[in-house]
Design a protein around this motif. Structure first.
Motif, PDB file in Angstrom:
ATOM      1  N   ASP A   5       0.845  -1.124  -0.140  1.00 34.25           N
ATOM      2  CA  ASP A   5       0.069   0.078   0.164  1.00 34.25           C
ATOM      3  C   ASP A   5       0.934   1.235   0.079  1.00 34.25           C
ATOM      4  O   ASP A   5       1.242   1.850   0.885  1.00 34.25           O
ATOM      5  CB  ASP A   5      -0.917   0.066   1.398  1.00 34.25           C
ATOM      6  CG  ASP A   5      -2.002  -0.972   1.142  1.00 34.25           C
ATOM      7  OD1 ASP A   5      -3.001  -1.059   0.465  1.00 34.25           O
ATOM      8  OD2 ASP A   5      -1.683  -2.132   1.804  1.00 34.25           O
ATOM      9  N   ARG A  41     -12.026   6.544   5.740  1.00 34.90           N
ATOM     10  CA  ARG A  41     -11.260   6.370   4.369  1.00 34.90           C
ATOM     11  C   ARG A  41     -11.288   7.584   3.609  1.00 34.90           C
ATOM     12  O   ARG A  41     -10.531   7.549   2.148  1.00 34.90           O
ATOM     13  CB  ARG A  41     -11.410   5.001   3.719  1.00 34.90           C
ATOM     14  CG  ARG A  41     -10.933   3.949   4.569  1.00 34.90           C
ATOM     15  CD  ARG A  41     -10.955   2.486   3.682  1.00 34.90           C
ATOM     16  NE  ARG A  41      -9.511   2.547   3.142  1.00 34.90           N
ATOM     17  CZ  ARG A  41      -9.121   1.141   2.541  1.00 34.90           C
ATOM     18  NH1 ARG A  41     -10.052   0.194   2.713  1.00 34.90           N
ATOM     19  NH2 ARG A  41      -8.014   1.079   1.936  1.00 34.90           N
ATOM     20  N   LYS A  95      -8.921   1.676  -6.826  1.00 29.40           N
ATOM     21  CA  LYS A  95      -9.742   0.557  -5.891  1.00 29.40           C
ATOM     22  C   LYS A  95     -10.643   1.642  -5.347  1.00 29.40           C
ATOM     23  O   LYS A  95     -10.546   2.916  -5.482  1.00 29.40           O
ATOM     24  CB  LYS A  95      -8.939  -0.014  -4.817  1.00 29.40           C
ATOM     25  CG  LYS A  95      -8.227   0.928  -3.751  1.00 29.40           C
ATOM     26  CD  LYS A  95      -7.169   0.268  -2.999  1.00 29.40           C
ATOM     27  CE  LYS A  95      -6.651   1.121  -1.898  1.00 29.40           C
ATOM     28  NZ  LYS A  95      -5.684   0.651  -0.907  1.00 29.40           N
ATOM     29  N   HIS A  96     -11.883   0.853  -4.613  1.00 25.87           N
ATOM     30  CA  HIS A  96     -12.262  -0.348  -4.617  1.00 25.87           C
ATOM     31  C   HIS A  96     -13.613  -0.504  -5.466  1.00 25.87           C
ATOM     32  O   HIS A  96     -14.371   0.099  -5.267  1.00 25.87           O
ATOM     33  CB  HIS A  96     -12.589  -0.665  -3.073  1.00 25.87           C
ATOM     34  CG  HIS A  96     -11.675  -0.501  -2.000  1.00 25.87           C
ATOM     35  ND1 HIS A  96     -11.078   0.760  -1.524  1.00 25.87           N
ATOM     36  CD2 HIS A  96     -10.413  -1.198  -1.674  1.00 25.87           C
ATOM     37  CE1 HIS A  96     -10.204   0.911  -0.863  1.00 25.87           C
ATOM     38  NE2 HIS A  96      -9.685  -0.464  -0.982  1.00 25.87           N
ATOM     39  N   ASP A 116     -10.106  -7.578  -2.365  1.00 25.73           N
ATOM     40  CA  ASP A 116      -9.621  -7.103  -1.248  1.00 25.73           C
ATOM     41  C   ASP A 116      -9.231  -8.034  -0.253  1.00 25.73           C
ATOM     42  O   ASP A 116      -9.679  -9.120  -0.242  1.00 25.73           O
ATOM     43  CB  ASP A 116     -10.569  -5.695  -0.729  1.00 25.73           C
ATOM     44  CG  ASP A 116      -9.815  -4.847  -0.043  1.00 25.73           C
ATOM     45  OD1 ASP A 116      -8.689  -5.058   0.616  1.00 25.73           O
ATOM     46  OD2 ASP A 116     -10.368  -3.730   0.327  1.00 25.73           O
TER      47      ASP A 116
HETATM   48  C1  BGC Z   1      -7.706  -2.441   2.229  1.00 21.74           C
HETATM   49  C2  BGC Z   1      -7.162  -2.340   0.769  1.00 21.74           C
HETATM   50  C3  BGC Z   1      -5.656  -2.425   0.985  1.00 21.74           C
HETATM   51  C4  BGC Z   1      -5.384  -4.002   1.402  1.00 21.74           C
HETATM   52  C5  BGC Z   1      -3.993  -4.493   1.616  1.00 21.74           C
HETATM   53  C6  BGC Z   1      -7.293  -3.821   2.911  1.00 21.74           C
HETATM   54  O1  BGC Z   1      -8.008  -3.882   3.985  1.00 21.74           O
HETATM   55  O2  BGC Z   1      -9.108  -2.249   2.117  1.00 21.74           O
HETATM   56  O3  BGC Z   1      -7.499  -1.025   0.503  1.00 21.74           O
HETATM   57  O4  BGC Z   1      -4.987  -2.438  -0.205  1.00 21.74           O
HETATM   58  O5  BGC Z   1      -6.053  -4.089   2.818  1.00 21.74           O
HETATM   59  O6  BGC Z   1      -3.311  -3.764   2.518  1.00 21.74           O
END
Ligand code: BGC
Length: 754
Positions: free
Chosen positions: A114, A172, A211-212, A291
């Motif tokens: 991320d 978020r 995303k998402h 996800d």
């Molecule tokens: C999040 C994603 C993230 C993924 C990996 C998830 O909980 O919703 O946006 O990329 O975790 O860390």
């Protein structure tokens, strides 16, 4: 080049006629992909669809996770296509070599992480960057993040988040571009261009992930992971466009689906979303990743009965790679053998994944991102720091400036600084900063000091108590006011008080929804207590979402929204407070007066009772204004801008030219975001009261003016109906050009046909 890979490539070419001699190959990569695919066993193919989390330390003696050994074995068998959360050139190299050297076909893994707003050098949180409306700066910020991340062995980021955020309670909102579809699409494209660059094969570019998909930002009551229930008109017009732009304009390589349901079907298994719309209608050629455990969560949704069912539904639904449900690796082979999932579906997913790996150049050199010298040279590079400072300044929004209290004059007065966040070197890094080193932000106090400001500091009150940990809830200080008196005494003796208040980094981000939008803990009380003894306050807000700061707006003369600005926070804030930089940010999300107004956003649909025809029976509140505190697109400057000479011309009934002149009528250089809003007055689908359809950021010296020209075409004039058909209808439109979504010059035009 690795010997094993050379063999694979030669074998691929030799197999060209035996496997797919009848296929009309599109290009060289497709050819390589197809020929590799036809050498793979079913288990190896499914392995490509499997991603493992690697938070254990591969360089350490004992894997900390119980099942790490199993994961290593799977990698060696070629049953793992990707890993997330493994970073560092050495670690990635070690992990990659397990796949490349030990597995039968030596297919390299793709390493995802991320990388949300900077990697080690932290940029402002995405919502803050979006307040700059500066697409070049945002692209540069993503470019730098990619340079640093790729120097740490990574080749894939799970960013940008292009979800539309209308509800400030949702944690978020800090990760996206705010409430507007047009702005979010432009910013999403800029970010993807920054990550992916001109050449994905280069060692300093990485694959992006929009995303998402889809609708995650519409979680009811702003509570993360909650139910989503949106109509198709909103999906097509509000939620989908940033994803479509990511594909059409930025050629994004991957898409992540979402935790939520759409029309009763979880996104992860949603064939309509992932196959019909994304892959078939829009022609998306990259791959879809689920996800984190969104597959397995379908059991809790009440949509899948067990993990095998999860694998079946996800594969048929079009999820190509499974993040952390382990459903494919455990169950998919059995399902294919039983005829429940066609092998062609698996082939399609694997083709997409391999294609991205070829495009990244991983087959030429699986270790191309694992260069320790690049890591040493590029992380925290001075050029990255300079860009982070520039981005931070551009992200600041001036919300109020009564009697031109700002900019302050250096050392002309006695300055007090109050608030725990002023001395915080960690919160300004924001949430979603997994690779950042703790406490590496320049605090406000440090920034002021290095700017040469003489100040006295009192904390006033702690914001949180106890330890902070990303995996736990933070404890807000709701009772300890023992520092108040010291702050009050200091404020009494000072000419001006800079109060740095707001949210801790862990007040926003994933799983960090709030039901209240005021200043957390005892900060509001502290603000009021200080105000009683000194009203000359500059409120510096640090937060990851819009806050309801109605009292402050009514009482405090100057308010600066600084969000969480990243590594260079203190320097950026000092420069803006003292006028070395004239703020130019504009809000990408509406600020409510009260949490009860949320979700509040400027581009709402028209209602049947738009205004007060009677005292009672129209859309309003009996205990608060229905208007926002600060509207979308709002932000002040240390100078003034005057708009004049608006003209609108319809050219050949196919485009509309809108011109306006903007003058800097103040006394200092400044930048203005000129915004164009459109309203289609009568349409076969009710249109919003206004919608942003263009903007331009201009810079003007005092007395300088500039003509800004917008050209509206089908793209801006049309809309989608509930079935997803794009329509451009003749009729009357209202256009407004101005400084924010609520104020500007207006004109009308009529389209007679196309
Ligand atoms: C999040 C994603 C993230 C993924 C990996 C998830 O909980 O919703 O946006 O990329 O975790 O860390």
């Amino acid at each position: 080049m690795n010997f094993r890979i050379i063999i694979v490539l030669i074998a691929s070419v030799m197999l060209i006629y035996s496997c797919h001699s009848t296929v009309d190959f599109k290009d060289e990569i497709d050819l390589k992909v197809d020929n590799l695919l036809c050498q793979m066993t079913l288990e190896e193919k499914i392995g490509q669809m499997n991603q493992y989390n690697g938070f254990w330390d591969v360089t350490g003696p004992v894997p900390s996770e119980e099942n790490a050994q199993t994961k290593y074995e799977h990698i060696k068998k070629g049953w793992v296509g990707s890993m997330l959360n493994v970073r560092g050139a050495i670690k990635v190299r070690k992990m990659q070599s397990l796949a490349v050297d030990s597995s039968r076909l030596g297919i390299p893994m793709i390493f995802g992480f991320d990388v949300i707003h900077g990697h080690k050098t932290m940029s402002p949180i995405p919502l803050a960057e979006s307040a700059s409306w500066d697409l070049q700066a945002i692209e540069k910020s993503a470019r730098i993040a990619a340079i640093e991340a790729s120097a740490e062995g990574l080749n894939w980021t799970f960013a940008p988040m292009v979800d539309i955020s209308r509800d400030a309670r949702w944690g978020r909102v800090m990760e996206g571009a705010g409430e507007d579809t047009y702005l979010a699409a432009r910013i999403g494209v800029a970010r993807i261009n920054g990550f992916q660059g001109d050449d994905l094969n280069s060692p300093n570019t990485i694959a992006a992930c929009a995303k998402h998909f889809a609708g995650y930002g519409f979680a009811e009551a702003g509570m993360d992971y909650n139910t989503v229930d949106v109509g198709t008109t909103t999906l097509h017009n509000v939620i989908f466009p940033p994803f479509k732009a990511a594909i059409d304009e930025a050629k994004v390589k991957t898409i992540m689906n979402s935790f939520n349901i759409i029309n009763g079907v979880p996104a992860t298994a949603n064939k309509w979303l992932q196959r019909d719309i994304l892959k078939n209608k829009w022609g998306f050629e990259g791959f879809v990743i689920s996800d984190w455990s969104s597959g397995e969560e379908m059991i809790d949704h009440g949509y899948a009965k067990d993990l095998e069912h999860v694998a079946e539904l996800s594969a048929i639904g079009g999820s190509d790679m499974d993040m952390e449900s382990h459903a494919y690796i455990k169950c998919l082979a059995k399902l294919v053998k039983a005829g429940k999932v066609e092998e062609s579906k698996v082939d399609d997913a694997v083709r997409r994944i391999l294609k991205v790996k070829f495009e990244l150049g991983l087959f030429e050199d699986p270790y191309k991102y694992c260069d320790e010298s690049r890591e040493t040279e590029l992380i925290y590079h001075p050029k990255h720091m300079a860009a982070a400072l520039d981005m931070a300044k551009k992200s600041i929004v001036l919300l109020k400036n009564e009697n031109q209290l700002l900019p302050l004059k250096k050392n002309k007065s006695k300055v007090a600084v109050i608030g725990a966040l002023a001395n915080d070197k960690d919160s300004p890094l924001g949430n979603w900063r997994m690779a950042a080193d703790d406490n590496t932000a320049v605090s406000v106090l440090e920034g002021l000091k290095s700017y040469g400001v003489n100040y006295k500091y009192a904390e006033g009150a702690k914001l949180i108590t106890g330890e902070t940990a990303f995996s736990a809830k933070i404890k807000v200080n709701t009772s300890d006011k023992s520092g108040f008196q010291q702050a009050i005494t200091l404020a009494k003796k000072s000419d001006v008080v800079i109060m740095v208040l707001g949210e801790h980094a862990l007040h926003s981000g994933e799983g960090r929804s709030r039901s209240r939008l005021g200043l957390p803990g005892v900060q509001q009380e502290l603000l009021e207590a200080v105000y009683k003894v000194n009203q000359n306050i500059v409120l510096v807000l640090m937060n990851g979402r819009p806050l309801a700061i109605t009292w402050a707006d009514e009482h405090i003369p100057a308010i600066l929204e600084t969000w969480h600005l990243g590594t260079q926070t203190g320097h950026a804030i000092a420069e803006v407070l003292y006028g070395a930089y004239n703020p130019s940010g504009k809000l990408p999300m509406t600020f409510p007066r009260h949490v009860g107004q949320v979700p509040i956003y400027y581009n709402q649909y028209r209602t049947g009772r738009p205004g007060p025809k009677t005292e009672v029976f129209w859309p309003h509140y009996i205990d608060s204004s229905e208007k926002p505190l600060y509207p979308f697109g709002y932000g002040l400057s240390y100078t003034q801008f005057e708009y004049s000479d608006m003209s609108v011309k319809v050219v050949d009934n196919t485009k509309v030219e809108v011109k306006v002149s903007v003058l800097n009528s103040g006394s200092v250089f400044g930048e203005e975001v000129v915004q164009l809003y459109l309203h289609d007055k009568v349409a076969s689908v009710v249109r919003p009261v206004k919608e942003l359809k263009g903007f331009e950021k201009i810079s003007l010296k005092p007395n300088q003016s500039k003509e800004v020209v917008f050209v509206l075409t089908n793209k801006e004039l049309g809309f989608y109906d509930g079935a997803g058909h794009f329509l451009v209808e003749p009729g009357e439109f209202e256009v407004m050009v101005g400084t924010n979504s609520e104020s500007g010059l207006k004109d009308n035009f009529i389209l007679t046909g196309f």
